[in-house]
Design a protein around this motif. Structure first.
Motif, PDB file in Angstrom:
ATOM      1  N   TYR A 222      -5.273  61.905 -27.933  1.00  0.00           N
ATOM      2  CA  TYR A 222      -5.988  62.619 -28.975  1.00  0.00           C
ATOM      3  C   TYR A 222      -5.407  63.989 -29.303  1.00  0.00           C
ATOM      4  O   TYR A 222      -5.612  64.511 -30.406  1.00  0.00           O
ATOM      5  N   LYS A 223      -4.691  64.616 -28.373  1.00  0.00           N
ATOM      6  CA  LYS A 223      -4.275  66.003 -28.604  1.00  0.00           C
ATOM      7  C   LYS A 223      -3.449  66.176 -29.876  1.00  0.00           C
ATOM      8  O   LYS A 223      -3.691  67.116 -30.653  1.00  0.00           O
ATOM      9  N   PRO A 224      -2.474  65.295 -30.165  1.00  0.00           N
ATOM     10  CA  PRO A 224      -1.745  65.460 -31.432  1.00  0.00           C
ATOM     11  C   PRO A 224      -2.610  65.211 -32.671  1.00  0.00           C
ATOM     12  O   PRO A 224      -2.220  65.594 -33.781  1.00  0.00           O
TER      13      PRO A 224
ATOM     14  N   LEU B 265      -7.693  65.587 -37.440  1.00  0.00           N
ATOM     15  CA  LEU B 265      -9.131  65.319 -37.465  1.00  0.00           C
ATOM     16  C   LEU B 265      -9.910  66.552 -37.908  1.00  0.00           C
ATOM     17  O   LEU B 265     -10.929  66.434 -38.603  1.00  0.00           O
ATOM     18  N   PHE B 266      -9.432  67.730 -37.522  1.00  0.00           N
ATOM     19  CA  PHE B 266     -10.096  68.950 -37.991  1.00  0.00           C
ATOM     20  C   PHE B 266     -10.019  69.040 -39.511  1.00  0.00           C
ATOM     21  O   PHE B 266     -11.033  69.276 -40.186  1.00  0.00           O
ATOM     22  N   ASP B 267      -8.815  68.865 -40.055  1.00  0.00           N
ATOM     23  CA  ASP B 267      -8.661  68.942 -41.507  1.00  0.00           C
ATOM     24  C   ASP B 267      -9.469  67.853 -42.206  1.00  0.00           C
ATOM     25  O   ASP B 267     -10.024  68.083 -43.293  1.00  0.00           O
TER      26      ASP B 267
ATOM     27  N   ASP C  62     -11.068  70.772 -26.309  1.00  0.00           N
ATOM     28  CA  ASP C  62      -9.849  71.067 -27.067  1.00  0.00           C
ATOM     29  C   ASP C  62     -10.123  71.197 -28.568  1.00  0.00           C
ATOM     30  O   ASP C  62      -9.498  72.010 -29.257  1.00  0.00           O
ATOM     31  N   PHE C  63     -11.057  70.395 -29.071  1.00  0.00           N
ATOM     32  CA  PHE C  63     -11.386  70.458 -30.490  1.00  0.00           C
ATOM     33  C   PHE C  63     -12.065  71.785 -30.813  1.00  0.00           C
ATOM     34  O   PHE C  63     -11.749  72.432 -31.825  1.00  0.00           O
ATOM     35  N   VAL C  64     -12.979  72.218 -29.950  1.00  0.00           N
ATOM     36  CA  VAL C  64     -13.650  73.508 -30.149  1.00  0.00           C
ATOM     37  C   VAL C  64     -12.623  74.640 -30.119  1.00  0.00           C
ATOM     38  O   VAL C  64     -12.669  75.562 -30.951  1.00  0.00           O
ATOM     39  N   ALA C  65     -11.677  74.572 -29.194  1.00  0.00           N
ATOM     40  CA  ALA C  65     -10.660  75.615 -29.097  1.00  0.00           C
ATOM     41  C   ALA C  65      -9.820  75.694 -30.372  1.00  0.00           C
ATOM     42  O   ALA C  65      -9.494  76.787 -30.854  1.00  0.00           O
TER      43      ALA C  65
END
Length: 484
Positions: free
Chosen positions: A272-274, A279-281, A310-313
């Motif tokens: 998921y990291k890449p 996903l944010f955009d 990681d998503f929150v960061a």
């Protein structure tokens, strides 16, 4: 209609104002007007003309008078006009981008530039598309041929979230198939549409493309009018129902591109990291103000805690601000109506005691600014999960059972789009096949194309846009049979 033999080569438009309707080749004032606000500052940036009933009638009459001559042109001749229109728009690209940010709020250096450039590209490409006759049977004794003939006058009603793209998205296929148009933009974002309506008067024959500004009243005059053969509407599902009812007076053809509550499902084992920036955009682009934004993000329990952290960061590094600032990632909410709806939703999140690891408090002050907000694993019956927020707030939901998460993803009145993300392509496609949506992406998202049909299932819409199917939406099917 006087068919031109050439096109305006030097189309000049003053973007500072005043703003006028475009009716039958002329720019027309109205006795009344309404204010247009910059959503980042709450300042009045312009006054738009408020069309009278008589002016709407004049625009429809002009389109009706122009349509036979426009339809009599070959597809190549119409395509040449539309290509010239793309060139004229391109000559004013920078002014359109600045005006779009001013009235809509999206960042000039990113979303606004992308929207205008993509819209002009779209017009240029649609100008090349053709609907050819289809031969169904051809024997020594008998021929059956299917043709696609213009509907007549199309009424187009466009939204405030992507006023340039979604306006030109309607104009190009409508005109290339031999119809004429009367367009009414959202009263929240009328300025760009009025300007590209003005540009159109210098390119197209009079009456082919008319633009009138106003509110709900003017929209109703279009949907109710017996000389309008089709309504192409983009907006909320609630308004879409009203458009459908109003259009029934003469059984108008309708295309409705409506709301969505799009799910994204992350399968176990996903790297998921890449994907986090994508996903944010997909969730927060245009400050969440788009129908195909990811609005529910389902993450498998084996990934959930690490993903949420990681998503929150990543989200915490983003900046909400004035779209004219090059450091801004997300602009304001476009209008006070939607801003108020978000304030009410945020109050409900707080009242329910839901976990909010980022954002959650809408500050007071000028501008419709809403912080990037993440809600941690809310109940499936909570408003933030059930409703389409149309703003920068995202519920991230933990799941463990595949059948259950598919049921939850489908448990909505909407069915616009969805996405599935996973390490095994066949498994992800199998999940995609079970989702009830008009478009489902696998290991990608928000891929569109001139030749890719787009439309919603359930209460996300009716009909499709783009592709050959989208062109056919602007035509009647006419079957010819010949005995030899």
């Amino acid at each position: 209609m006087n068919v031109q033999t050439g096109f305006a080569q030097d189309v000049r438009v003053d973007f500072t104002g005043p703003y006028r309707h475009a009716i039958n080749g002329a720019l027309v004032d109205s006795a009344g007007s309404f204010e247009v606000f910059n959503p980042a500052t709450d300042e009045v940036v312009a006054h738009a003309p408020n069309a009278s009933r008589d002016q709407v009638e004049q625009a429809i009459a002009a389109a009706k008078a122009a349509q036979p001559g426009w339809a009599a042109l070959s597809q190549d001749e119409r395509g040449a006009y539309i290509a010239a229109y793309a060139d004229a728009l391109d000559a004013h690209k920078q002014e359109l981008i600045t005006l779009l940010t001013t009235e809509q709020g999206k960042p000039r250096h990113s979303m606004a530039t992308t929207e205008v450039e993509y819209a002009i590209f779209w017009v240029r490409e649609v100008a090349k598309r053709r609907l050819e006759d289809e031969v169904i049977e051809d024997t020594p004794e008998h021929t059956v041929k299917v043709a696609h003939t213009p509907l007549g006058v199309v009424g187009a009603i466009t939204p405030w979230n992507f006023p340039v793209l979604l306006g030109l998205w309607k104009i190009a296929p409508c005109l290339v198939t031999g119809n004429t148009m009367v367009m009414k933009p959202s009263p929240y974002t009328p300025l760009c549409t009025l300007r590209f309506g003005e540009i159109a008067q210098q390119v197209f024959p009079a009456g082919v493309l008319n633009v009138v500004a106003g509110g709900n009243e003017q929209g109703a005059w279009l949907t109710e009018h017996p000389d309008i053969a089709k309504i192409s509407f983009t907006g909320s599902t609630a308004t879409g129902r009203k458009v459908m009812a109003s259009s029934s007076c003469n059984l108008k053809r309708i295309t409705l591109e409506l709301g969505g509550n799009d799910p994204a499902i992350l399968l176990p084992g996903t790297d998921y990291k890449p994907l986090i920036p994508t996903l944010f955009d997909a969730a927060y682009g245009n400050s969440g103000q788009w129908c195909i934004a990811v609005k529910r993000l389902y993450v498998h329990e084996s990934l959930y805690d690490d993903f949420l952290r990681d998503f929150v960061a990543h989200a915490a590094e983003k900046t909400v601000g004035n779209g004219m600032d090059p450091n801004t990632d997300l602009g304001p909410i476009q209008n006070k109506m939607q801003y108020g709806k978000l304030k009410d939703l945020f109050a409900d999140v707080k009242a329910q005691g839901l976990s909010v690891p980022l954002g959650g408090e809408i500050p007071d002050g000028p501008g419709n600014f809403v912080p990037i907000t993440i809600v941690d694993n809310p109940p499936k019956d909570s408003r933030v999960v059930r409703e389409e927020p149309f703003g920068p707030i995202l519920p991230i939901i933990k799941w463990s059972d595949l059948d259950e998460v598919v049921r939850d993803a489908n448990d909505t009145e909407f069915g616009l789009a969805a996405s599935v993300w996973g390490p095994d392509r066949d498994t992800a496609i199998g999940v995609a096949n079970r989702l009830e949506a008009g478009t489902v992406w696998v290991n990608e998202i928000h891929i569109h194309g001139i030749d890719i049909p787009f439309g919603g299932h359930k209460q996300s819409g009716m009909g499709v846009e783009n592709g050959q199917e989208g062109l056919k939406e602007f035509t009647n099917t006419k079957t010819y049979m010949f005995r030899k």
